[in-house]
Motif scaffolding. Structure first.
Motif, short mmCIF file in Angstrom:
data_model
loop_
_atom_site.label_atom_id
_atom_site.label_comp_id
_atom_site.label_asym_id
_atom_site.label_seq_id
_atom_site.Cartn_x
_atom_site.Cartn_y
_atom_site.Cartn_z
N UNK A 100 0.85 -1.30 -0.17
CA UNK A 100 -0.24 0.02 0.07
C UNK A 100 0.87 1.39 -0.03
N UNK A 101 1.86 1.29 0.96
CA UNK A 101 2.96 2.53 0.90
C UNK A 101 3.52 2.58 -0.32
N UNK A 102 3.93 1.72 -1.11
CA UNK A 102 4.80 1.69 -2.43
C UNK A 102 3.73 1.89 -3.64
N UNK A 128 -2.26 -6.80 -4.37
CA UNK A 128 -2.72 -5.57 -4.93
C UNK A 128 -4.48 -5.71 -5.15
N UNK A 129 -4.77 -7.01 -5.40
CA UNK A 129 -6.22 -7.30 -5.55
C UNK A 129 -6.94 -7.25 -4.29
N UNK A 130 -6.26 -7.20 -2.96
CA UNK A 130 -6.75 -7.36 -1.43
C UNK A 130 -7.01 -5.97 -1.34
N UNK A 137 -7.42 -3.48 -3.54
CA UNK A 137 -8.03 -2.76 -4.68
C UNK A 137 -8.84 -1.57 -4.18
N UNK A 138 -9.86 -1.79 -3.39
CA UNK A 138 -10.63 -0.80 -2.95
C UNK A 138 -10.01 0.65 -2.61
N UNK A 139 -8.90 0.36 -2.00
CA UNK A 139 -8.03 1.62 -1.62
C UNK A 139 -7.27 2.13 -2.69
N UNK A 140 -6.73 1.30 -3.51
CA UNK A 140 -5.76 1.85 -4.52
C UNK A 140 -6.56 2.46 -5.60
N UNK A 141 -8.00 2.08 -5.95
CA UNK A 141 -8.47 2.75 -7.21
C UNK A 141 -8.99 4.12 -7.02
N UNK A 142 -8.90 4.53 -5.71
CA UNK A 142 -9.37 5.87 -5.53
C UNK A 142 -8.05 6.80 -5.20
N UNK A 200 -12.63 -7.45 -10.04
CA UNK A 200 -14.25 -7.07 -10.20
C UNK A 200 -15.05 -7.54 -8.86
N UNK A 201 -14.68 -8.65 -8.50
CA UNK A 201 -15.05 -9.07 -7.01
C UNK A 201 -14.75 -8.25 -5.92
N UNK A 202 -13.47 -7.81 -5.88
CA UNK A 202 -13.07 -7.00 -5.00
C UNK A 202 -13.71 -5.54 -4.84
#
Length: 543
Positions: free
Chosen positions: A368-370, A399-401, A403-408, A432-434
């Motif tokens: 997440x930090x990187x 990254x998939x885990x 994903x909700x934080x990374x996409x924003x 998509x499932x995440x």
């Protein structure tokens, strides 16, 4: 004259000064034109007067002779008249011609008379009457005299063309000179391979001109030259020759200053050449001399190139291990740095997987930090490129885990899109499932809307159906139609969706058709809807 008193007697011993003789009086209209008349008439044997008065030969020539002269000078065919005029003028003037670069003749400027010759080029004439005789008025293709505006426009056109030609020639000459210098640098080796070529500029050191590495070594100035701009370039040119005695001399003189030279604006290029052309032992010595301050050099704007060259040219396990041991303890600092992150990317590309395993492990633990860092997201993408299968799967799973934080995130969304660009259905389904359950809210945001569009363009019909069902069932569907970001998601669904998906969207959009034209984004959706389903035009409100 008869009543004029005689001049006073000249005293004895007085120096007599010769007065200049008065010039012969020539009537108005004489000058060069009269000389031309006299010259032509003398050649034809019809000149009867010593001082002609008019260029028209009214006093020295008969009408038939004047007509003959006009035919010779002005009435000749177009392809002969210019040459005849130039020859007559040259015979009269008896002075050397001055020719421009394009071949046109130039005359001294006295009266400021400017004319155009038959090619439209400007020609300066010395005398008004001669200019009238030699340079007739410019004529067009129809034979009629040109207007002054047309003549000025043509003159300006020729000036621009001539200027462009001059610039082109100068550019070609400059390129030729640069190519010659480059060729001399590459091929200017002295006989026997023992003497180095000369530097393009004279290199002065301590009041003496330096021509070879041996001369600089005798003066003990190799280390000092390495810190100077011209001296450093000179030494780089010598290293390019790969003459081993000279490489050894430069290495011995600079190996103690490898850290300071590596962070020097000019010396870093010399260190890169030494790393590239030196032997394995010399390369190992340079790495060992930098190990203690390797992180400092990697963080420097100039030193980062030196460390990258060391990583790239390291050809033994000992050298690679020394580099990893010096860099891995500060790997997070290097990843987040504007300059040092390129060193980490070069390590991922050049070092064996077992030596770079520490970087992959840190990418998983601090994903997440990187991924949310400006430079770290680039490093994480390079990890996905070069990591072996086990490490790659671990990074993708993390990254998939997240994903909700990374996409924003402004930078983390690029990592998720990078995985979607792999076009692997299992990975697309996992992302998509995440994100499932938040597509409506994510469509309203700038960065996450791009990720959802990438999911729809991945070519997976299952992902398209999931997104369409969730958006159409949302209570904020009307807001999505007029949102500056979500409207692109709706347009993408209308473009890539199958007939059943498009039918579902049409059913949800039809009640909102009267309000679509109220906003710019609604108009775009309406245009896309009419293009995909022309039958919906009947449901639109009539103006």
């Amino acid at each position: 004259a008869a009543g004029r008193p005689p001049p006073p007697p000249r005293p004895s011993g007085q120096i007599r000064v010769e007065q200049p003789r008065p010039r012969p009086q020539v009537s108005r209209g004489g000058g060069a034109a009269a000389q031309l008349c006299e010259h032509v008439c003398a050649q034809e044997g019809t000149h009867e007067r010593a001082a002609p008065r008019r260029a028209s030969h009214r006093l020295c020539c008969t009408p038939a002779e004047r007509a003959s002269l006009r035919r010779q000078v002005g009435g000749a065919p177009p392809h002969e008249a210019p040459a005849r005029r130039q020859q007559l003028l040259h015979d009269v003037r008896r002075e050397p011609r001055r020719v421009r670069g394009d071949g046109a003749e130039m005359r001294p400027h006295r009266l400021g008379r400017q004319r155009l010759d038959e090619r439209g080029e400007e020609v300066w004439r010395e005398d008004k009457s001669v200019a009238d005789v030699v340079a007739p008025p410019a004529r067009g293709e129809d034979g009629l005299p040109r207007r002054p505006q047309a003549v000025a426009a043509q003159l300006a056109k020729h000036r621009r063309q001539r200027r462009a030609d001059q610039l082109l020639v100068a550019r070609r000459q400059r390129k030729s000179a640069e190519a010659a210098v480059a060729l001399s640098r590459l091929c200017g080796v002295g006989g026997g391979g023992g003497e180095a070529r000369h530097h393009p500029k004279r290199l002065m050191f301590r009041g003496r001109e330096i021509r070879t590495v041996d001369e600089a070594h005798e003066m003990g100035g190799l280390r000092e030259l390495a810190h100077e701009q011209n001296g450093c370039r000179f030494l780089q040119d010598q290293l390019d020759l790969r003459h081993k005695p000279h490489v050894d001399l430069i290495f011995e003189a600079t190996k103690e200053d490898v850290v300071s030279l590596g962070m020097d604006p000019f010396g870093n290029y010399l260190v890169q050449k030494l790393v590239q052309y030196g032997t394995g032992e010399q390369r190992a010595a340079l790495i060992d001399g930098t190990v203690d301050r390797m992180v400092e050099v990697a963080l420097n704007v100039h030193g980062t190139r030196v460390v990258q060259k060391m990583v790239e040219c390291a050809d033994s396990a000992a050298q690679q291990s020394a580099l990893c041991a010096a860099l891995l303890p500060s790997i997070m600092q290097l990843i987040r740095d504007m300059n040092a992150n390129h060193v980490v990317q070069r390590c991922l590309a050049a070092l064996p997987a077992e030596l770079a395993a520490g970087i992959y492990d840190r990418a998983v633990s601090d994903c997440l930090a990187i991924a949310t860092h400006r430079h770290g997201c680039c490093v994480l993408q390079r990890c996905l490129d070069h990591a072996p299968a086990p490490h790659r799967e671990e990074i993708i799973g993390e990254v998939v885990r997240l994903a909700p934080k990374l996409v924003v995130d402004p930078f983390g969304n690029y990592v998720v899109q990078y995985i979607l660009d792999l076009r692997q259905p299992p990975l697309t389904h996992a992302i998509v499932q995440a994100l499932r359950g938040g597509f409506a809210e994510l469509s309203l945001q700038k960065f996450s809307s791009n990720v959802i569009e990438k999911c729809l363009k991945s070519g997976d019909p299952t992902a398209v159906a999931v997104v369409a069902n969730e958006l159409t069932a949302s209570e904020a569907f009307a807001t999505l139609l007029h949102d500056p970001f979500a409207n692109y998601v709706i347009q993408t669904l209308l473009t890539v969706g199958k007939d059943d998906v498009v039918a579902l969207l049409v059913a949800q959009i039809t009640p909102h058709l009267p309000t679509l034209r109220s906003t710019l984004y609604g108009k775009r959706i309406q245009a896309k809807l009419l293009k995909r389903c022309p039958a919906t035009k009947a449901a639109l409100p009539q103006r």
